[in-house]
Design a protein around this motif. Structure first.
Motif, PDB file in Angstrom:
ATOM      1  N   VAL A 127       0.840  -1.195   0.000  1.00 60.12           N
ATOM      2  CA  VAL A 127       0.000   0.000   0.000  1.00 60.12           C
ATOM      3  C   VAL A 127       0.877   1.248   0.000  1.00 60.12           C
ATOM      4  CG1 VAL A 127      -1.621   1.368   1.380  1.00 60.12           C
ATOM      5  CG2 VAL A 127      -2.029  -1.071   1.060  1.00 60.12           C
ATOM      6  N   HIS A 128       1.906   1.259   0.831  1.00 61.48           N
ATOM      7  CA  HIS A 128       2.800   2.414   0.898  1.00 61.48           C
ATOM      8  C   HIS A 128       3.507   2.642  -0.437  1.00 61.48           C
ATOM      9  CE1 HIS A 128       2.386   3.623   5.057  1.00 61.48           C
ATOM     10  NE2 HIS A 128       2.341   2.336   5.384  1.00 61.48           N
ATOM     11  N   ARG A 129       3.966   1.582  -1.092  1.00 64.25           N
ATOM     12  CA  ARG A 129       4.612   1.722  -2.407  1.00 64.25           C
ATOM     13  C   ARG A 129       3.633   2.299  -3.421  1.00 64.25           C
ATOM     14  NH1 ARG A 129       6.840  -3.206  -1.085  1.00 64.25           N
ATOM     15  NH2 ARG A 129       5.351  -4.340  -2.386  1.00 64.25           N
ATOM     16  N   CYS A 130       2.400   1.807  -3.392  1.00 59.10           N
ATOM     17  CA  CYS A 130       1.389   2.295  -4.336  1.00 59.10           C
ATOM     18  C   CYS A 130       1.028   3.751  -4.056  1.00 59.10           C
ATOM     19  CB  CYS A 130       0.146   1.408  -4.282  1.00 59.10           C
ATOM     20  SG  CYS A 130       0.422  -0.252  -4.944  1.00 59.10           S
ATOM     21  N   LEU A 134       1.359   7.965  -6.406  1.00 56.84           N
ATOM     22  CA  LEU A 134       0.364   9.007  -6.657  1.00 56.84           C
ATOM     23  C   LEU A 134       1.008  10.386  -6.623  1.00 56.84           C
ATOM     24  CD1 LEU A 134      -2.565   7.797  -4.355  1.00 56.84           C
ATOM     25  CD2 LEU A 134      -2.374   7.490  -6.833  1.00 56.84           C
ATOM     26  N   GLU A 135       0.401  11.335  -7.348  1.00 52.81           N
ATOM     27  CA  GLU A 135       0.838  12.722  -7.259  1.00 52.81           C
ATOM     28  C   GLU A 135       0.637  13.189  -5.817  1.00 52.81           C
ATOM     29  OE1 GLU A 135      -1.047  15.273 -10.103  1.00 52.81           O
ATOM     30  OE2 GLU A 135      -0.920  13.743 -11.659  1.00 52.81           O
ATOM     31  N   ARG A 172     -10.159   8.734  -8.840  1.00 52.94           N
ATOM     32  CA  ARG A 172      -9.102   8.250  -9.729  1.00 52.94           C
ATOM     33  C   ARG A 172      -7.952   7.623  -8.946  1.00 52.94           C
ATOM     34  NH1 ARG A 172     -10.082  13.294 -12.191  1.00 52.94           N
ATOM     35  NH2 ARG A 172     -11.538  13.028 -13.890  1.00 52.94           N
ATOM     36  N   SER A 173      -7.652   8.198  -7.792  1.00 51.81           N
ATOM     37  CA  SER A 173      -6.562   7.662  -6.968  1.00 51.81           C
ATOM     38  C   SER A 173      -6.909   6.282  -6.440  1.00 51.81           C
ATOM     39  CB  SER A 173      -6.247   8.612  -5.815  1.00 51.81           C
ATOM     40  OG  SER A 173      -5.786   9.845  -6.321  1.00 51.81           O
ATOM     41  N   LEU A 174      -8.149   6.087  -6.036  1.00 56.40           N
ATOM     42  CA  LEU A 174      -8.565   4.765  -5.560  1.00 56.40           C
ATOM     43  C   LEU A 174      -8.474   3.745  -6.687  1.00 56.40           C
ATOM     44  CD1 LEU A 174     -11.592   5.656  -3.266  1.00 56.40           C
ATOM     45  CD2 LEU A 174      -9.340   4.811  -2.572  1.00 56.40           C
ATOM     46  N   LEU A 177      -4.846   2.939  -7.095  1.00 58.11           N
ATOM     47  CA  LEU A 177      -4.389   2.073  -6.002  1.00 58.11           C
ATOM     48  C   LEU A 177      -4.860   0.634  -6.191  1.00 58.11           C
ATOM     49  CD1 LEU A 177      -4.859   4.428  -2.912  1.00 58.11           C
ATOM     50  CD2 LEU A 177      -2.701   3.629  -3.901  1.00 58.11           C
ATOM     51  N   ARG A 178      -6.120   0.475  -6.610  1.00 61.41           N
ATOM     52  CA  ARG A 178      -6.630  -0.887  -6.863  1.00 61.41           C
ATOM     53  C   ARG A 178      -5.808  -1.562  -7.947  1.00 61.41           C
ATOM     54  NH1 ARG A 178     -11.715   1.401  -5.746  1.00 61.41           N
ATOM     55  NH2 ARG A 178     -12.013   2.033  -7.879  1.00 61.41           N
ATOM     56  N   GLU A 179      -5.498  -0.837  -9.009  1.00 59.12           N
ATOM     57  CA  GLU A 179      -4.699  -1.413 -10.097  1.00 59.12           C
ATOM     58  C   GLU A 179      -3.298  -1.753  -9.622  1.00 59.12           C
ATOM     59  OE1 GLU A 179      -4.944   1.478 -13.235  1.00 59.12           O
ATOM     60  OE2 GLU A 179      -7.034   0.981 -13.688  1.00 59.12           O
ATOM     61  N   CYS A 180      -2.702  -0.880  -8.826  1.00 63.17           N
ATOM     62  CA  CYS A 180      -1.357  -1.114  -8.322  1.00 63.17           C
ATOM     63  C   CYS A 180      -1.319  -2.304  -7.384  1.00 63.17           C
ATOM     64  CB  CYS A 180      -0.870   0.142  -7.599  1.00 63.17           C
ATOM     65  SG  CYS A 180       0.776  -0.007  -6.878  1.00 63.17           S
TER      66      CYS A 180
END
Length: 182
Positions: A127-130, A134-135, A172-174, A177-180
């Motif tokens: 989670v932290h890497r993902c 993000l911007e 968009r960020s969620l 994150l889901r994709e990552c």
């Protein structure tokens, strides 16, 4: 005697949007926003959701205006098509969500998601890497929402950013994150 106003030129407006003219997007919203909201409300059956979908639709109209092809149909029809498809996709996607009642978290009904603390730590690191991908402003939105428990309106105030922008960033960020996390 007053002569009638000339009809609104949707195609010219889309062409101006494609060139980056924000006034054209505003004019488009002023001309059709209320009617488009009505279309989306009939699909979504919820005013707040309809407003969010309409906001996303105008972002898509803005960013995709250059892809409009007058040979394939009218500019007004394209705008309605973009908006209607977003609303239908939202409804379709929301039907996939599983709603659990409060008793569903009884340990006898739902298995624990982590077999060990090591599994939990591995997912936490991921989670932290993902989040780091993000911007910064979008990462802040996610952290304020999910760590600090702030509402979208509170985040907009904290970041001095329009509410619609904050909602779009979080959405968009969620997704990112889901994709990552994949």
């Amino acid at each position: 005697m007053n002569s009638p106003l000339p009809p609104f030129d949707f195609q010219r407006c889309l062409e101006a949007c494609a060139r980056g003219d924000r006034r054209a997007l505003h004019a488009l919203y002023e001309e059709e926003g209320a009617r488009l909201l009505g279309v989306v409300r009939r699909i979504a059956r919820d005013h707040a959701t309809a407003e969010d979908i309409l906001h996303d639709a105008f972002i898509r109209i803005w960013s995709g205006a250059a892809s409009f092809d007058p040979a394939r149909g009218s500019a007004r029809g394209w705008i309605y098509s973009v908006t209607r498809h977003l609303a239908l996709n939202y409804i379709r996607d929301s039907r996939r969500e599983v709603v659990l009642d409060e008793g569903a978290f009884d340990s006898a009904q739902v298995p624990l998601p982590y077999a060990s603390d090591m599994d939990l730590m591995a997912d936490s690191a991921k989670v932290h890497r993902c989040l780091e991908q993000l911007e910064p402003s979008r990462k802040l939105c996610i952290l304020h929402a999910y760590v600090d428990g702030c509402s979208h309106a509170e985040i907009a105030g904290l970041l001095n950013t329009p509410l619609g922008t904050v909602k779009a960033w979080i959405k968009r960020s969620l997704k990112a994150l889901r994709e990552c996390m994949g």
